[in-house]
Design an enzyme around this catalytic site. Structure first.
Site, PDB file in Angstrom:
ATOM      1  N   ASP A  79       0.671  -1.431   0.066  1.00  4.62           N
ATOM      2  CA  ASP A  79       0.047   0.080  -0.022  1.00  4.62           C
ATOM      3  C   ASP A  79       0.815   1.181  -0.016  1.00  4.62           C
ATOM      4  O   ASP A  79       1.692   1.560   0.844  1.00  4.62           O
ATOM      5  CB  ASP A  79      -0.858  -0.133   1.134  1.00  4.62           C
ATOM      6  CG  ASP A  79      -1.874  -1.130   1.042  1.00  4.62           C
ATOM      7  OD1 ASP A  79      -2.701  -1.096   0.130  1.00  4.62           O
ATOM      8  OD2 ASP A  79      -1.578  -2.291   1.625  1.00  4.62           O
ATOM      9  N   THR A  80       0.639   2.095  -0.575  1.00  2.00           N
ATOM     10  CA  THR A  80       1.522   2.753  -1.077  1.00  2.00           C
ATOM     11  C   THR A  80       0.776   4.371  -1.631  1.00  2.00           C
ATOM     12  O   THR A  80      -0.336   4.464  -1.899  1.00  2.00           O
ATOM     13  CB  THR A  80       2.051   2.162  -2.492  1.00  2.00           C
ATOM     14  OG1 THR A  80       2.815   0.927  -2.070  1.00  2.00           O
ATOM     15  CG2 THR A  80       3.210   2.809  -3.301  1.00  2.00           C
TER      16      THR A  80
END
Length: 532
Positions: free
Chosen positions: A353-354
């Site tokens: 997740d980024t």
């Protein structure tokens, strides 16, 4: 052009500068920097620092980053690897002696020395025009004054509440619960750390009180990290030669391994030889082909992708036309490939997740930037006194002695985060990226095909419902038409719905013929594209 009777948004247009990020506060911070005379790099780092505060489940200063930068007028693309290394004590001898056969998401052994702050300082020194003190001011204000939790952030935060309770990161659970939509969240300790970095540079993060706090937090949980490991990490970020592939009349650029951008080039090379599918962007043949191509290239990722400073990664072979042609010949339009060949082999002889943001300034400098904690809140290990949430990028390692991606001292793990850039005749025309863990190479390839092959506008290319083959199933968003799901199943794919959308994305197209910037931002996140 989109149907204006249906929900959606239009691409954003501007003349002088543009930013596209996953949170409005970050987009505004970038525009403020641009309008005050800063360039794309200054604005990108200002934006990502804000994201490290207001999107804490996705990114933070305790994470890693990669960057592609196209300096205006220079007809080149610059790449920076801002991923951190394993501590010096992280050897297979240690793990085997302690009976550790797998890395857990909340284990200190999944924490590599964060690379983001080293990267920010390195990038500003080489390509920025402002100091860390200037570009970190918006983030410091967000941390000190607090921010209101937005819809997607609150949704993700609640899903990670169990992890935060288990790791004791209680300051992220005020009153014992995750903040809800509209709640204000303040981070005074993080603000103090950001102030120290603004004043003293990366040294304030990798040495002294902040580093000691991070090391203490890890060692109390059994980590092998030392303050020397963190001090060494201050200069770990380094410029690397980007990799590329010719595609249509363009060149598509990626950061090299240990990032996974290699997979984008491989999929484009395979699919480019087949041409656009006759049934269009939501057609069965279109997605079947891409799913099959991804099965082949992700298999190669898991076999070969590693830290090229410690092992050889055969990039030239894997992106070579003969190898890609061999993979292409395995794909049939009427059925799935039942038995994949061994990694590195095809019908030819042999030879896992980024936040993402894009900024373009009035001079034409283009910055494609991605920063991540990996899973929601990373490892969940919070260095309380400094307010730093530590990532778990070490999960990208294998604990298989002899595997190219086996954990080792001062080694970088396989990384999923990948910024993208497209040039034409040497000039940047598209700065883009797609978030979402392992989805990213598949997502970038999908976005590029949506835009270039199937004629969707920039926003439509991001919005289109998504599929992704993972874990033996094809995971489909709710917007995927039933006919497509049924058609894929007839070809042998196991189709399964997912609760969460596949990633997010941003993009900026540089329309040089009209002097116009075109921006798009993914509705799967809370952000926006804005220009002036």
């Amino acid at each position: 052009m989109r149907d204006f009777q249906l929900p959606g948004r239009s691409p954003v247009l501007s003349a002088h500068g543009m930013a596209a990020t996953s949170m409005p506060q970050a987009t505004l911070a970038a525009l403020d920097v641009l309008r005050a005379g800063g360039n794309a790099m200054d604005a990108a780092i200002a934006a990502v620092a804000v994201l490290c505060v207001v999107e804490p489940q996705s990114t933070g200063i305790g994470g890693d980053c990669f960057c592609l930068y196209a300096p205006a007028g220079e007809r080149r693309v610059v790449a920076l690897n801002g991923s951190g290394r394993a501590p010096a004590g992280a050897s297979m001898d240690y793990f085997e002696a302690h009976g550790i056969s797998a890395l857990e998401a909340t284990s200190p052994h999944a924490v590599t020395v964060p690379g983001a702050i080293s990267a920010w300082e390195t990038l500003l020194a080489a390509h920025g025009s402002k100091s860390l003190d200037e570009v970190l001011r918006p983030a410091i204000a967000c941390a000190e004054e607090g921010f209101f939790v937005s819809s997607r952030v609150g949704y993700d935060w609640e899903s990670a509440a169990g992890k935060l309770r288990a790791t004791g990161a209680t300051s992220f659970l005020p009153g014992g619960n995750a903040p809800r939509y509209g709640d204000r969240f303040v981070q005074p300790h993080l603000a103090a750390t950001l102030r120290a970095i603004a004043r003293h540079g990366a040294r304030a993060f990798y040495e002294g009180e902040v580093a000691a706090d991070m090391v203490d937090s890890l060692r109390r949980r059994g980590g092998v990290h030392t303050e020397e490991d963190f001090a060494t990490g201050r200069t770990a970020a380094h410029f690397v030669a980007p990799i590329r592939i010719g595609w249509h009349e363009y060149e598509v650029w990626q950061c090299p391994p240990n990032g996974s951008g290699l997979l984008v080039l491989m999929m484009l090379g395979i699919l480019g030889g087949l041409g656009p599918a006759p049934d269009g962007p939501l057609g069965i043949t279109r997605w079947h082909r891409q799913i099959e191509a991804s099965r082949l290239v992700y298999r190669d990722r898991d076999a070969f992708l590693a830290d090229p400073l410690q092992v050889e990664v055969p990039v030239a072979k894997l992106t070579g036309p003969d190898y890609l042609a061999g993979l292409r010949r395995l794909i049939r339009d009427d059925a799935t490939v039942a038995d994949l060949p061994a990694p590195g082999e095809t019908l030819l002889p042999p030879h896992r997740d980024t936040v993402y943001l894009s900024v373009v300034d009035r001079d034409g400098n283009a910055c494609s930037f991605i920063n991540s904690l990996f899973e929601h809140f990373g490892s969940g290990i919070l260095a309380e006194r400094s307010g730093v949430m530590l990532h778990n990028r070490g999960l990208g390692f294998r604990l298989d002695r002899g595997h190219p991606n086996c954990i080792a001292p001062l080694k970088r793990p396989l990384h999923t985060i990948i910024p993208g850039m497209v040039t034409r005749n040497g000039e940047a025309v598209l700065s883009y990226g797609v978030m979402g863990g392992h989805y990213q190479p598949f997502g970038q390839t999908s976005f590029l095909a949506n835009y270039f092959d199937y004629g969707l506008d920039l926003q439509e290319a991001i919005d289109l419902p998504r599929v992704f083959p993972f874990g033996g199933k094809v995971e489909v968003e709710r917007g995927v038409p039933a006919a497509l799901c049924e058609g894929l199943a007839r070809l042998g794919h196991v189709v399964a719905p997912i609760d969460r959308p596949h990633g997010g994305g941003q993009a900026i197209w540089i329309d040089r013929s009209r002097g116009c910037l075109v921006g798009a931002s993914d509705p799967r996140k809370d952000g926006c594209a804005l220009g002036y």
